[in-house]
Motif scaffolding. Structure first.
Motif, short mmCIF file in Angstrom:
data_model
loop_
_atom_site.label_atom_id
_atom_site.label_comp_id
_atom_site.label_asym_id
_atom_site.label_seq_id
_atom_site.Cartn_x
_atom_site.Cartn_y
_atom_site.Cartn_z
N ALA A 7 37.19 -61.71 9.46
CA ALA A 7 36.19 -60.67 9.21
C ALA A 7 36.39 -59.53 10.21
CB ALA A 7 34.78 -61.25 9.36
N ILE A 8 36.61 -58.33 9.69
CA ILE A 8 36.81 -57.16 10.55
C ILE A 8 35.69 -56.15 10.30
CG2 ILE A 8 38.36 -55.29 11.20
CD1 ILE A 8 40.69 -56.98 10.26
N ASP A 9 34.85 -55.96 11.29
CA ASP A 9 33.76 -54.99 11.21
C ASP A 9 33.99 -53.87 12.21
OD1 ASP A 9 31.97 -56.15 9.23
OD2 ASP A 9 31.67 -57.77 10.67
N GLY A 10 33.17 -52.82 12.10
CA GLY A 10 33.27 -51.75 13.08
C GLY A 10 32.86 -50.41 12.50
N TYR A 11 32.94 -49.41 13.35
CA TYR A 11 32.53 -48.06 12.98
C TYR A 11 33.51 -47.43 12.00
CZ TYR A 11 29.22 -48.43 16.83
OH TYR A 11 28.19 -48.83 17.63
N SER A 12 33.07 -46.37 11.34
CA SER A 12 33.93 -45.67 10.39
C SER A 12 35.14 -45.08 11.11
CB SER A 12 33.15 -44.55 9.68
OG SER A 12 32.79 -43.54 10.61
N ARG A 101 30.29 -38.34 2.88
CA ARG A 101 28.99 -37.80 3.29
C ARG A 101 27.82 -38.58 2.70
NH1 ARG A 101 31.31 -32.17 2.44
NH2 ARG A 101 31.58 -31.31 4.53
N LEU A 102 28.05 -39.24 1.56
CA LEU A 102 26.94 -39.88 0.85
C LEU A 102 26.98 -41.40 0.86
CD1 LEU A 102 26.98 -37.52 -2.27
CD2 LEU A 102 25.40 -37.42 -0.33
N VAL A 103 28.10 -41.99 1.24
CA VAL A 103 28.26 -43.44 1.10
C VAL A 103 27.26 -44.24 1.94
CG1 VAL A 103 30.09 -43.61 2.85
CG2 VAL A 103 29.91 -45.34 1.05
N SER A 104 26.95 -43.80 3.15
CA SER A 104 26.00 -44.55 3.98
C SER A 104 24.60 -44.54 3.37
CB SER A 104 25.95 -43.98 5.40
OG SER A 104 27.17 -44.22 6.07
N LYS A 105 24.27 -43.44 2.70
CA LYS A 105 22.97 -43.33 2.04
C LYS A 105 22.85 -44.36 0.91
CE LYS A 105 21.50 -39.12 1.37
NZ LYS A 105 21.20 -37.76 0.77
N SER A 153 36.09 -43.90 20.31
CA SER A 153 35.18 -42.77 20.54
C SER A 153 35.01 -41.97 19.25
CB SER A 153 35.73 -41.86 21.63
OG SER A 153 36.88 -41.18 21.18
N PRO A 154 33.85 -41.33 19.04
CA PRO A 154 33.64 -40.51 17.83
C PRO A 154 34.69 -39.42 17.68
CG PRO A 154 31.55 -40.87 18.96
CD PRO A 154 32.63 -41.39 19.88
N GLU A 155 35.09 -38.82 18.80
CA GLU A 155 36.07 -37.73 18.74
C GLU A 155 37.44 -38.24 18.28
OE1 GLU A 155 32.71 -36.73 21.24
OE2 GLU A 155 34.12 -38.42 21.35
N THR A 156 37.82 -39.41 18.77
CA THR A 156 39.10 -40.01 18.37
C THR A 156 39.08 -40.35 16.89
OG1 THR A 156 39.48 -40.96 20.56
CG2 THR A 156 40.67 -41.97 18.72
N ARG A 157 37.98 -40.93 16.43
CA ARG A 157 37.87 -41.32 15.03
C ARG A 157 37.84 -40.10 14.10
NH1 ARG A 157 32.95 -43.90 14.23
NH2 ARG A 157 32.20 -43.57 16.34
N ALA A 158 37.16 -39.05 14.55
CA ALA A 158 37.09 -37.82 13.74
C ALA A 158 38.47 -37.18 13.62
CB ALA A 158 36.10 -36.85 14.36
N GLN A 159 39.24 -37.19 14.71
CA GLN A 159 40.58 -36.60 14.66
C GLN A 159 41.48 -37.37 13.71
OE1 GLN A 159 41.57 -33.68 16.47
NE2 GLN A 159 43.12 -33.86 14.85
N ARG A 160 41.38 -38.70 13.75
CA ARG A 160 42.18 -39.53 12.83
C ARG A 160 41.81 -39.24 11.37
NH1 ARG A 160 41.15 -45.19 16.08
NH2 ARG A 160 42.65 -44.88 17.76
N VAL A 181 31.20 -38.30 10.88
CA VAL A 181 31.40 -39.56 11.62
C VAL A 181 30.13 -39.94 12.38
CG1 VAL A 181 32.57 -40.54 13.64
CG2 VAL A 181 33.91 -39.45 11.84
N MET A 182 29.53 -38.97 13.06
CA MET A 182 28.33 -39.26 13.86
C MET A 182 27.12 -39.57 12.99
SD MET A 182 28.71 -36.84 17.26
CE MET A 182 28.70 -35.27 16.40
N GLU A 183 27.01 -38.88 11.86
CA GLU A 183 25.91 -39.15 10.94
C GLU A 183 26.03 -40.54 10.34
OE1 GLU A 183 26.08 -35.98 8.12
OE2 GLU A 183 24.92 -34.58 9.36
N ARG A 184 27.25 -40.93 9.97
CA ARG A 184 27.47 -42.26 9.41
C ARG A 184 27.20 -43.34 10.46
NH1 ARG A 184 33.01 -42.74 6.26
NH2 ARG A 184 32.10 -44.77 5.74
N ASP A 185 27.58 -43.08 11.70
CA ASP A 185 27.29 -44.04 12.78
C ASP A 185 25.80 -44.30 12.88
OD1 ASP A 185 29.96 -44.16 13.39
OD2 ASP A 185 29.81 -43.08 15.30
N TYR A 186 25.03 -43.21 12.85
CA TYR A 186 23.58 -43.34 13.00
C TYR A 186 22.97 -44.12 11.83
CZ TYR A 186 18.68 -42.34 13.73
OH TYR A 186 17.33 -42.49 13.93
N ILE A 187 23.35 -43.74 10.61
CA ILE A 187 22.79 -44.42 9.43
C ILE A 187 23.21 -45.88 9.40
CG2 ILE A 187 22.79 -44.51 6.91
CD1 ILE A 187 23.16 -41.46 6.90
#
Length: 229
Positions: A7-12, A101-105, A153-160, A181-187
């Motif tokens: 099982a692999i979980d984690g941030y976007s 933009r909508l998937v977390s919702k 980090s959010p910045e690293t993930r956003a760049q990727r 990335v940051m909005e999805r993290d929060y939701i």
């Protein structure tokens, strides 16, 4: 050698799917991208105008769930399974920033999660599976032999993510991707149903400064420890 559930979980945008595909191919395991399943439901909701930036018709989407059929088909040329929605290949359509933009919702809706979790658990009943997402180690497979929690980090993930979208020919800005990335993290971490949390027995992997090769070898060593234990 015994078969296990991974099982692999984690941030976007932490590279969960890339790692999971590598592992599944190396081990001869089944790979399931649960994020693609939630993206497909989101794309379906967008097509039927159930969801937009400022609108979510949750009831209409819930009512339509029985008519929504998802399955994966392995593409030998690509080396992984692609997402099909009601018989149509939607692998390209679900990877856009608009869907991101909508998937977390959509993923917040309990009825959506229940439908997909049930399918995911069925897929993994015989083990020998690598599954990645947000709640695999906590909800889908709480008894998985190996649980990985990936972060960066959010910045690293956003760049990727930005580089990936640009490579696919999409017109996006780094600023928009970072905000997403940051909005999805929060939701993902604040939703009531199955929020993104690290399972108590998960091993955290921060790949901010890791190459894909280093990351793969690290996790492969963890797999080896489990299958030979």
């Amino acid at each position: 050698m015994k078969k296990i559930t991974i099982a692999i979980d984690g941030y976007s945008s932490t590279g969960k799917s890339t790692l999971a595909k590598q592992l599944a191919k190396h081990l001869g395991y089944v790979y399931v991208d649960t994020g693609a399943m939630y993206r497909a439901v989101t794309f379906f909701a967008m097509q039927h105008h159930y969801v937009s930036e400022n609108h979510l018709d949750k009831n209409k989407l819930i009512e339509s769930l029985p008519d929504l059929h998802l399955h994966f088909e392995f593409n030998p040329e690509l080396g992984f399974a692609e997402m099909f929605l009601n018989g149509k290949n939607v692998e390209t359509e679900i990877r856009t920033l608009e869907v991101s933009r909508l998937v977390s919702k959509v993923a917040e809706i309990s009825e959506v999660r229940s439908k997909l979790v049930e399918q995911q658990q069925q897929m993994g009943k015989n083990k020998a599976i690598v599954m990645d997402g947000r709640d695999i180690g906590t909800v889908v497979f709480p008894n998985a032999e190996l649980k990985i929690f990936m972060t960066a980090s959010p910045e690293t993930r956003a760049q990727r993510r930005f580089d990936e979208l640009v490579e696919k020919g999409q017109h996006v800005t780094y600023k928009d991707v970072l905000q997403n990335v940051m909005e999805r993290d929060y939701i993902d971490t604040h939703r009531e149903d199955s929020p993104l949390v690290k399972a108590a027995d998960a091993i955290e992997v921060d790949n901010s400064a890791m190459s894909k090769k280093e990351q793969f070898q690290l996790v492969l060593n963890l797999v080896s420890d489990k299958v030979t234990a």
